[in-house]
Design a protein around this motif. Structure first.
Motif, mmCIF file in Angstrom:
data_model
loop_
_atom_site.group_PDB
_atom_site.id
_atom_site.type_symbol
_atom_site.label_atom_id
_atom_site.label_comp_id
_atom_site.label_asym_id
_atom_site.label_seq_id
_atom_site.Cartn_x
_atom_site.Cartn_y
_atom_site.Cartn_z
ATOM 1 N N LEU A 115 0.681 -1.338 -0.214
ATOM 2 C CA LEU A 115 0.050 -0.110 0.044
ATOM 3 C C LEU A 115 0.907 1.303 0.100
ATOM 4 O O LEU A 115 0.717 2.084 -0.777
ATOM 5 N N TYR A 116 1.772 1.220 1.119
ATOM 6 C CA TYR A 116 2.531 2.627 0.945
ATOM 7 C C TYR A 116 3.630 2.378 2.164
ATOM 8 O O TYR A 116 3.468 1.545 2.900
ATOM 9 N N THR A 117 4.715 2.806 1.893
ATOM 10 C CA THR A 117 6.099 2.946 3.053
ATOM 11 C C THR A 117 5.939 4.407 3.689
ATOM 12 O O THR A 117 6.074 5.306 2.829
ATOM 13 N N PHE A 118 5.933 4.532 4.886
ATOM 14 C CA PHE A 118 6.367 5.963 5.378
ATOM 15 C C PHE A 118 7.633 5.696 6.483
ATOM 16 O O PHE A 118 7.324 5.133 7.505
ATOM 17 N N GLY A 119 8.743 6.264 5.982
ATOM 18 C CA GLY A 119 9.717 6.222 7.172
ATOM 19 C C GLY A 119 10.156 4.519 7.281
ATOM 20 O O GLY A 119 10.393 3.646 6.288
ATOM 21 N N ASP A 120 10.187 4.169 8.484
ATOM 22 C CA ASP A 120 10.524 2.781 8.806
ATOM 23 C C ASP A 120 9.192 1.888 9.186
ATOM 24 O O ASP A 120 9.062 1.142 9.685
ATOM 25 N N LEU A 121 7.860 2.547 8.307
ATOM 26 C CA LEU A 121 6.834 1.728 8.526
ATOM 27 C C LEU A 121 6.305 1.420 7.006
ATOM 28 O O LEU A 121 6.635 2.077 6.055
ATOM 29 N N ALA A 122 5.773 0.144 6.895
ATOM 30 C CA ALA A 122 5.075 -0.140 5.628
ATOM 31 C C ALA A 122 4.111 -1.111 5.654
ATOM 32 O O ALA A 122 3.757 -1.633 6.817
ATOM 33 N N PHE A 124 0.779 -3.278 3.879
ATOM 34 C CA PHE A 124 0.224 -4.364 2.859
ATOM 35 C C PHE A 124 -1.003 -4.577 3.190
ATOM 36 O O PHE A 124 -1.767 -4.594 4.421
ATOM 37 N N ASP A 125 -1.874 -4.778 2.103
ATOM 38 C CA ASP A 125 -3.326 -5.347 2.078
ATOM 39 C C ASP A 125 -3.207 -6.675 1.888
ATOM 40 O O ASP A 125 -3.017 -7.533 0.984
ATOM 41 N N CYS A 126 -4.020 -7.301 3.057
ATOM 42 C CA CYS A 126 -4.416 -8.616 2.952
ATOM 43 C C CYS A 126 -5.916 -8.876 2.942
ATOM 44 O O CYS A 126 -6.633 -9.299 3.665
ATOM 45 N N ASP A 127 -6.312 -8.643 1.446
ATOM 46 C CA ASP A 127 -7.890 -8.714 1.347
ATOM 47 C C ASP A 127 -8.764 -7.979 1.962
ATOM 48 O O ASP A 127 -9.708 -8.445 2.781
ATOM 49 N N GLY A 128 -8.343 -6.822 2.282
ATOM 50 C CA GLY A 128 -8.852 -5.877 3.207
ATOM 51 C C GLY A 128 -8.598 -5.602 4.821
ATOM 52 O O GLY A 128 -9.154 -4.779 5.215
ATOM 53 N N VAL A 129 -7.788 -6.500 5.072
ATOM 54 C CA VAL A 129 -7.027 -6.335 6.513
ATOM 55 C C VAL A 129 -5.490 -5.801 6.232
ATOM 56 O O VAL A 129 -4.907 -6.292 5.144
ATOM 57 N N ARG A 130 -5.353 -4.715 6.832
ATOM 58 C CA ARG A 130 -4.154 -3.983 6.507
ATOM 59 C C ARG A 130 -2.946 -4.747 7.549
ATOM 60 O O ARG A 130 -2.996 -4.675 8.657
ATOM 61 N N LEU A 131 -1.743 -4.929 7.003
ATOM 62 C CA LEU A 131 -0.585 -5.623 7.668
ATOM 63 C C LEU A 131 0.311 -4.293 7.793
ATOM 64 O O LEU A 131 0.699 -3.889 6.832
ATOM 65 N N PHE A 132 0.599 -4.079 8.911
ATOM 66 C CA PHE A 132 1.459 -2.897 9.349
ATOM 67 C C PHE A 132 3.031 -3.509 10.051
ATOM 68 O O PHE A 132 3.037 -4.018 10.917
ATOM 69 N N LEU A 133 4.004 -3.120 9.000
ATOM 70 C CA LEU A 133 5.293 -3.646 9.365
ATOM 71 C C LEU A 133 5.997 -2.465 9.898
ATOM 72 O O LEU A 133 5.857 -1.304 9.292
ATOM 73 N N THR A 134 6.620 -2.608 11.312
ATOM 74 C CA THR A 134 7.263 -1.739 11.642
ATOM 75 C C THR A 134 8.825 -2.019 11.853
ATOM 76 O O THR A 134 8.997 -3.161 12.478
ATOM 77 N N ALA A 135 9.943 -1.263 11.416
ATOM 78 C CA ALA A 135 11.190 -1.535 11.813
ATOM 79 C C ALA A 135 11.597 -1.384 13.263
ATOM 80 O O ALA A 135 11.421 -0.381 13.709
ATOM 81 N N GLY A 136 12.403 -2.414 13.843
ATOM 82 C CA GLY A 136 12.706 -2.297 15.435
ATOM 83 C C GLY A 136 13.251 -3.417 15.753
ATOM 84 O O GLY A 136 13.426 -4.357 14.903
ATOM 85 N N GLU A 137 13.196 -3.475 17.235
ATOM 86 C CA GLU A 137 13.823 -4.783 17.754
ATOM 87 C C GLU A 137 12.693 -5.463 17.904
ATOM 88 O O GLU A 137 11.835 -5.124 18.891
#
Length: 204
Positions: A115-122, A124-137
């Motif tokens: 969907l989009y990336t903002f800084g260390d956040l990305a 993705f669309d999972c058939d209507g549910v959004r997967l939120f990835l954040t970089a970190g430990e």
């Protein structure tokens, strides 16, 4: 003569102050806000102080609990008369150590729509549910992601071909009284987080 300097902003807070206020209400520290905004901690501290003063609050704790929206927000002026009814899951989050590697895996290997990336956040669309990835430990175990597929054998073969290393073959988890069977197969993402594909198979 007119007043010197920047003209008065029409809202109670400036856009920069609103961004910092939202970050504070999200639970971020000044250091985390500064890193994500690409600014200094002193600048963040300045905006927090201005917001607290303008809103007549006692400090950061009250600011985090303060309810308010920008004048141009869709929430501005709402009365809260709608019933508080929970809907479907809208977003699931997962921490990753290398955002680029994770994006390549979830987008390129698993085939999720980026969907989009903002800084260390990305996102993705999972058939209507959004997967939120954040970089970190990564800290301890995280929730298992179960992706529904119409044909678990076909999905298993497809993902094997893309390089996914499964922990085992698809297997029966449970058979309902109706005869519907729950089948799953598990694998891990690049950070070792358990992930799965699942399918409900109706009786013949």
């Amino acid at each position: 003569m007119g007043e010197r300097g920047r003209p008065r902003h029409p809202d109670r807070l400036t856009p920069a102050e609103w961004r910092v206020v939202d970050a504070v209400r999200h639970g971020l520290t000044n250091g985390e806000i500064a890193r994500r905004r690409g600014t200094s901690r002193d600048a963040v501290k300045f905006h927090v102080g201005n917001a607290v003063r303008k809103l007549g609050l006692a400090g950061r704790a009250e600011l985090r609990a303060w309810r308010g929206a920008p004048a141009d927000s869709a929430l501005a002026g709402r009365t809260g008369e709608e019933a508080a009814v929970l809907g479907p899951i809208g977003q699931v989050s997962r921490t990753v150590t290398d955002l680029g590697r994770a994006k390549a895996f979830y987008g390129g290997v698993l085939g999720l729509s980026h969907l989009y990336t903002f800084g260390d956040l990305a996102f993705f669309d999972c058939d209507g549910v959004r997967l939120f990835l954040t970089a970190g430990e990564t800290k301890g175990a995280e929730s298992v992601l179960y992706f529904s597929v119409p044909d678990i054998d076909a999905a298993y073969d497809e993902l094997l071909g893309r390089g996914v290393e499964f922990l085992g073959a698809p297997h029966l988890i449970f058979r309902h009284e109706s005869g519907v069977e729950e089948w799953m197969a598990f694998f891990t993402d690049p950070d070792g987080h358990t992930t799965a594909i699942m399918s409900q198979v109706p009786p013949r």
